[in-house]
Design a protein around this motif. Structure first.
Motif, PDB file in Angstrom:
ATOM      1  N   ASP A 198     -21.905   1.779  -7.123  1.00 13.49           N
ATOM      2  CA  ASP A 198     -22.003   0.551  -6.338  1.00 13.49           C
ATOM      3  C   ASP A 198     -20.686  -0.202  -6.227  1.00 13.49           C
ATOM      4  O   ASP A 198     -20.674  -1.354  -5.773  1.00 13.49           O
ATOM      5  N   LEU A 199     -19.564   0.418  -6.611  1.00 12.49           N
ATOM      6  CA  LEU A 199     -18.272  -0.213  -6.331  1.00 12.49           C
ATOM      7  C   LEU A 199     -17.981  -0.172  -4.838  1.00 12.49           C
ATOM      8  O   LEU A 199     -17.423  -1.120  -4.280  1.00 12.49           O
ATOM      9  N   LEU A 200     -18.379   0.916  -4.178  1.00 12.82           N
ATOM     10  CA  LEU A 200     -18.273   1.033  -2.718  1.00 12.82           C
ATOM     11  C   LEU A 200     -19.557   1.710  -2.232  1.00 12.82           C
ATOM     12  O   LEU A 200     -19.642   2.928  -2.183  1.00 12.82           O
ATOM     13  N   PRO A 201     -20.562   0.917  -1.859  1.00 10.27           N
ATOM     14  CA  PRO A 201     -21.875   1.504  -1.530  1.00 10.27           C
ATOM     15  C   PRO A 201     -21.848   2.435  -0.324  1.00 10.27           C
ATOM     16  O   PRO A 201     -22.463   3.498  -0.347  1.00 10.27           O
ATOM     17  N   THR A 202     -21.185   2.022   0.759  1.00 15.10           N
ATOM     18  CA  THR A 202     -21.108   2.849   1.959  1.00 15.10           C
ATOM     19  C   THR A 202     -19.702   2.732   2.545  1.00 15.10           C
ATOM     20  O   THR A 202     -18.924   1.852   2.176  1.00 15.10           O
ATOM     21  N   ALA A 203     -19.404   3.615   3.490  1.00 16.93           N
ATOM     22  CA  ALA A 203     -18.117   3.527   4.172  1.00 16.93           C
ATOM     23  C   ALA A 203     -17.970   2.210   4.918  1.00 16.93           C
ATOM     24  O   ALA A 203     -16.859   1.720   5.141  1.00 16.93           O
ATOM     25  N   GLY A 204     -19.081   1.615   5.304  1.00 16.99           N
ATOM     26  CA  GLY A 204     -19.050   0.329   5.984  1.00 16.99           C
ATOM     27  C   GLY A 204     -18.606  -0.827   5.105  1.00 16.99           C
ATOM     28  O   GLY A 204     -18.333  -1.925   5.597  1.00 16.99           O
ATOM     29  N   HIS A 205     -18.524  -0.610   3.782  1.00 13.66           N
ATOM     30  CA  HIS A 205     -18.145  -1.665   2.850  1.00 13.66           C
ATOM     31  C   HIS A 205     -16.654  -1.667   2.518  1.00 13.66           C
ATOM     32  O   HIS A 205     -16.225  -2.406   1.620  1.00 13.66           O
TER      33      HIS A 205
ATOM     34  N   PHE B  15      -7.398   9.928  -3.304  1.00 14.00           N
ATOM     35  CA  PHE B  15      -8.690  10.198  -3.927  1.00 14.00           C
ATOM     36  C   PHE B  15      -9.725  10.588  -2.858  1.00 14.00           C
ATOM     37  O   PHE B  15      -9.679  10.111  -1.723  1.00 14.00           O
ATOM     38  N   TYR B  16     -10.660  11.410  -3.259  1.00 14.22           N
ATOM     39  CA  TYR B  16     -11.824  11.754  -2.443  1.00 14.22           C
ATOM     40  C   TYR B  16     -13.018  11.002  -3.023  1.00 14.22           C
ATOM     41  O   TYR B  16     -13.350  11.169  -4.202  1.00 14.22           O
ATOM     42  N   LEU B  17     -13.666  10.181  -2.215  1.00  6.67           N
ATOM     43  CA  LEU B  17     -14.709   9.288  -2.695  1.00  6.67           C
ATOM     44  C   LEU B  17     -16.088   9.867  -2.386  1.00  6.67           C
ATOM     45  O   LEU B  17     -16.454  10.058  -1.225  1.00  6.67           O
ATOM     46  N   PHE B  18     -16.825  10.159  -3.436  1.00  2.63           N
ATOM     47  CA  PHE B  18     -18.176  10.717  -3.336  1.00  2.63           C
ATOM     48  C   PHE B  18     -19.143   9.541  -3.224  1.00  2.63           C
ATOM     49  O   PHE B  18     -19.274   8.735  -4.148  1.00  2.63           O
ATOM     50  N   MET B  19     -19.815   9.453  -2.078  1.00  3.38           N
ATOM     51  CA  MET B  19     -20.601   8.270  -1.745  1.00  3.38           C
ATOM     52  C   MET B  19     -22.058   8.433  -2.170  1.00  3.38           C
ATOM     53  O   MET B  19     -22.818   9.192  -1.566  1.00  3.38           O
ATOM     54  N   GLU B  20     -22.455   7.706  -3.189  1.00  2.86           N
ATOM     55  CA  GLU B  20     -23.833   7.800  -3.676  1.00  2.86           C
ATOM     56  C   GLU B  20     -24.827   7.198  -2.697  1.00  2.86           C
ATOM     57  O   GLU B  20     -25.891   7.767  -2.448  1.00  2.86           O
ATOM     58  N   HIS B  21     -24.506   6.040  -2.129  1.00  2.00           N
ATOM     59  CA  HIS B  21     -25.497   5.305  -1.337  1.00  2.00           C
ATOM     60  C   HIS B  21     -25.322   5.451   0.169  1.00  2.00           C
ATOM     61  O   HIS B  21     -26.167   4.969   0.924  1.00  2.00           O
ATOM     62  N   ASP B  22     -24.264   6.071   0.620  1.00  2.00           N
ATOM     63  CA  ASP B  22     -24.068   6.244   2.062  1.00  2.00           C
ATOM     64  C   ASP B  22     -24.876   7.460   2.510  1.00  2.00           C
ATOM     65  O   ASP B  22     -24.509   8.599   2.248  1.00  2.00           O
ATOM     66  N   ALA B  23     -25.968   7.204   3.195  1.00  2.00           N
ATOM     67  CA  ALA B  23     -26.879   8.292   3.568  1.00  2.00           C
ATOM     68  C   ALA B  23     -26.266   9.259   4.570  1.00  2.00           C
ATOM     69  O   ALA B  23     -26.735  10.386   4.720  1.00  2.00           O
ATOM     70  N   HIS B  24     -25.198   8.848   5.250  1.00  2.00           N
ATOM     71  CA  HIS B  24     -24.670   9.644   6.357  1.00  2.00           C
ATOM     72  C   HIS B  24     -23.236  10.139   6.142  1.00  2.00           C
ATOM     73  O   HIS B  24     -22.730  10.890   6.966  1.00  2.00           O
ATOM     74  N   ASN B  25     -22.595   9.731   5.080  1.00  2.00           N
ATOM     75  CA  ASN B  25     -21.236  10.190   4.765  1.00  2.00           C
ATOM     76  C   ASN B  25     -21.196  10.616   3.300  1.00  2.00           C
ATOM     77  O   ASN B  25     -21.340   9.777   2.405  1.00  2.00           O
ATOM     78  N   GLU B  26     -20.961  11.905   3.066  1.00  3.26           N
ATOM     79  CA  GLU B  26     -20.957  12.402   1.691  1.00  3.26           C
ATOM     80  C   GLU B  26     -19.669  12.056   0.954  1.00  3.26           C
ATOM     81  O   GLU B  26     -19.691  11.549  -0.171  1.00  3.26           O
ATOM     82  N   ILE B  27     -18.538  12.359   1.577  1.00  5.72           N
ATOM     83  CA  ILE B  27     -17.236  12.148   0.947  1.00  5.72           C
ATOM     84  C   ILE B  27     -16.298  11.541   1.984  1.00  5.72           C
ATOM     85  O   ILE B  27     -16.282  11.969   3.146  1.00  5.72           O
ATOM     86  N   ILE B  28     -15.508  10.554   1.560  1.00  3.68           N
ATOM     87  CA  ILE B  28     -14.551   9.934   2.468  1.00  3.68           C
ATOM     88  C   ILE B  28     -13.178   9.842   1.808  1.00  3.68           C
ATOM     89  O   ILE B  28     -13.063   9.892   0.586  1.00  3.68           O
ATOM     90  N   THR B  29     -12.147   9.696   2.639  1.00  2.32           N
ATOM     91  CA  THR B  29     -10.808   9.347   2.163  1.00  2.32           C
ATOM     92  C   THR B  29     -10.358   8.082   2.872  1.00  2.32           C
ATOM     93  O   THR B  29     -10.943   7.672   3.892  1.00  2.32           O
ATOM     94  N   LEU B  30      -9.308   7.476   2.330  1.00  2.00           N
ATOM     95  CA  LEU B  30      -8.840   6.188   2.813  1.00  2.00           C
ATOM     96  C   LEU B  30      -7.372   6.264   3.220  1.00  2.00           C
ATOM     97  O   LEU B  30      -6.647   7.172   2.815  1.00  2.00           O
ATOM     98  N   LYS B  31      -6.948   5.271   4.012  1.00  2.00           N
ATOM     99  CA  LYS B  31      -5.541   5.161   4.393  1.00  2.00           C
ATOM    100  C   LYS B  31      -5.180   3.690   4.504  1.00  2.00           C
ATOM    101  O   LYS B  31      -6.037   2.820   4.714  1.00  2.00           O
ATOM    102  N   ARG B  32      -3.898   3.390   4.345  1.00  2.00           N
ATOM    103  CA  ARG B  32      -3.412   2.029   4.544  1.00  2.00           C
ATOM    104  C   ARG B  32      -3.159   1.790   6.040  1.00  2.00           C
ATOM    105  O   ARG B  32      -2.636   2.668   6.727  1.00  2.00           O
ATOM    106  N   THR B  33      -3.511   0.616   6.531  1.00  2.00           N
ATOM    107  CA  THR B  33      -3.260   0.233   7.923  1.00  2.00           C
ATOM    108  C   THR B  33      -2.743  -1.205   7.937  1.00  2.00           C
ATOM    109  O   THR B  33      -2.668  -1.867   6.892  1.00  2.00           O
TER     110      THR B  33
END
Length: 286
Positions: A211-218, A250-268
Motif C-alpha cells: 500500500d505504499l503505491l496502490p495503483t499506477a494512478g497513485h 526499480f521494477y514495481l510489482f503492483m499488488e492492488h492495481d488490477a490492470h497493471n502487474e509491473i511498472i517502471t518510473l521516470k523523472r519528468t
C-alpha cells in the motif's frame, strides 16, 4: 530462485477513499469508477521459490467472512488463491513461509480459514511460519478507532494461537535487513511499520509495493489514500521512494492495481511519472 505472481482475487473499493483529497475528475482518468463510485482493485501476491523454501507475500481477503462483509467489496473476476497456486504446480500446504506486508484484512485475510466443522478458525497454511514485526503486531491487536475495521481479530489471533506466528527483527540503524532472501523497507504513513520487500531477480530489483503505491494512478505525490493514518508522512515516504525507484530503475510489482502487474518510473518536468508497464511473463519469461 523462481518467482510466481499469485492472483488471490479481485474486489472493489470506493474511489474517493482510495484517492483522498484528489477530485474524482482527476483520479477517474486513470482509475475509472462504476455507478457506485467503486474502482477495480487487485490482490496480486508473490510466491518466491528458493531451494526448499516457498515464501508467499500476502494472501488477499480469504473466504471466511460473511456474505454481508463481502458485499461491501464487490468481488469480481475468476481469480482465487488456490487455483493460482495450482497453476504453478503448488498447493497451500507446500508454503513454508507467509510474509505479511501488514495486517489489514485485504493483505492477510487468507492466512486463516474455518476449521472443518466450522466451529472455529485455523491457519490456512498449516506448514508455514507467518512473518510480521512486533511493532506492527502490537499496533494491529490494539487497533486505533480509525483502523479497527481493517484489523480483524479472526485474521490475527489464530496465527498466534497456533504457534506459527514469528516476528522479523529489524537490523539496528538500517531501514533494510536480509531475511527470507529479500530486503525490506519499513514505512509508517499508511499504517505503522508496513514492510515493503525488495527482491533481486534476474538482474533486476523487483519491489512489492503493497500500500505504499496502490495503483499506477497513485504516482503523483498528492494522490494519497484516505485510508492512510499519517498522509503527510506517506507523501514524504512516497516521494523518497519514487525518486530512488526512478533513478535506480526499480521494477514495481503492483499488488492492488488490477490492470497493471509491473511498472517502471521516470523523472519528468512534473516530477516522477509512469514510464512503462509490463506483464510479469513478458518481463521475466520472454
Amino acid at each position: 530462485m523462481k518467482l510466481y505472481p499469485i492472483e488471490a482475487g479481485n474486489f472493489k473499493l470506493d474511489g474517493g477513499a482510495m484517492f483522498g483529497v484528489v477530485p474524482k475528475s482527476l483520479w477517474s482518468r486513470t482509475n475509472p469508477a462504476d455507478s457506485n463510485n467503486m474502482i477495480d482493485i487487485g490482490a496480486r501476491c508473490l510466491l518466491i521459490e528458493e531451494g526448499n523454501q516457498l515464501t508467499l507475500i500476502d494472501n488477499g481477503l480469504g473466504d471466511k467472512q460473511s456474505e454481508k462483509f463481502f458485499s461491501y467489496y464487490y468481488p469480481w473476476g475468476e481469480f482465487d488463491l488456490d487455483s493460482s497456486l495450482k497453476k504453478h504446480g503448488f498447493h497451500r500446504d507446500d508454503i513454508t513461509d507467509v510474509f505479511l506486508t501488514h495486517l489489514h484484512f485485504d493483505h492477510c485475510g487468507g492466512s486463516v480459514q474455518w476449521n472443518k466443522e466450522r466451529t472455529g478458525y485455523e491457519p490456512a497454511f498449516k506448514n508455514a511460519k507467518f512473518w510480521t514485526n512486533k511493532e506492527h503486531w502490537d499496533w494491529a491487536i490494539n487497533p486505533n478507532p480509525r483502523e479497527k475495521a481493517s484489523f480483524l481479530k479472526e485474521n490475527l489471533l489464530p496465527m498466534e494461537e497456533s504457534g506459527q506466528l514469528h516476528f522479523l527483527e529489524r537490523t539496528q540503524g538500517s531501514h533494510f535487513y536480509d531475511q527470507l532472501n529479500f530486503g525490506v523497507l519499513f514505512v509508517d504513513g499508511h499504517t505503522d511499520k508496513q514492510m515493503i520487500p525488495h527482491i533481486q531477480y534476474q538482474g533486476k530489483t523487483l519491489v512489492f509495493m503493497a500500500d505504499l503505491l496502490p495503483t499506477a494512478g497513485h504516482i503523483p505525490l498528492p494522490y494519497v489514500m484516505g485510508y492512510d493514518t499519517r498522509p503527510l508522512l506517506t507523501l514524504s515516504e512516497k516521494e523518497a521512494f519514487l525518486e530512488k525507484a526512478a533513478d535506480e530503475g526499480f521494477y514495481l510489482f503492483m499488488e492492488h492495481d488490477a490492470h497493471n502487474e509491473i511498472i517502471t518510473l521516470k523523472r519528468t518536468e512534473k516530477g516522477v511519472r509512469l514510464d512503462k508497464t509490463y506483464t510479469f511473463n513478458e518481463l521475466f519469461n520472454s
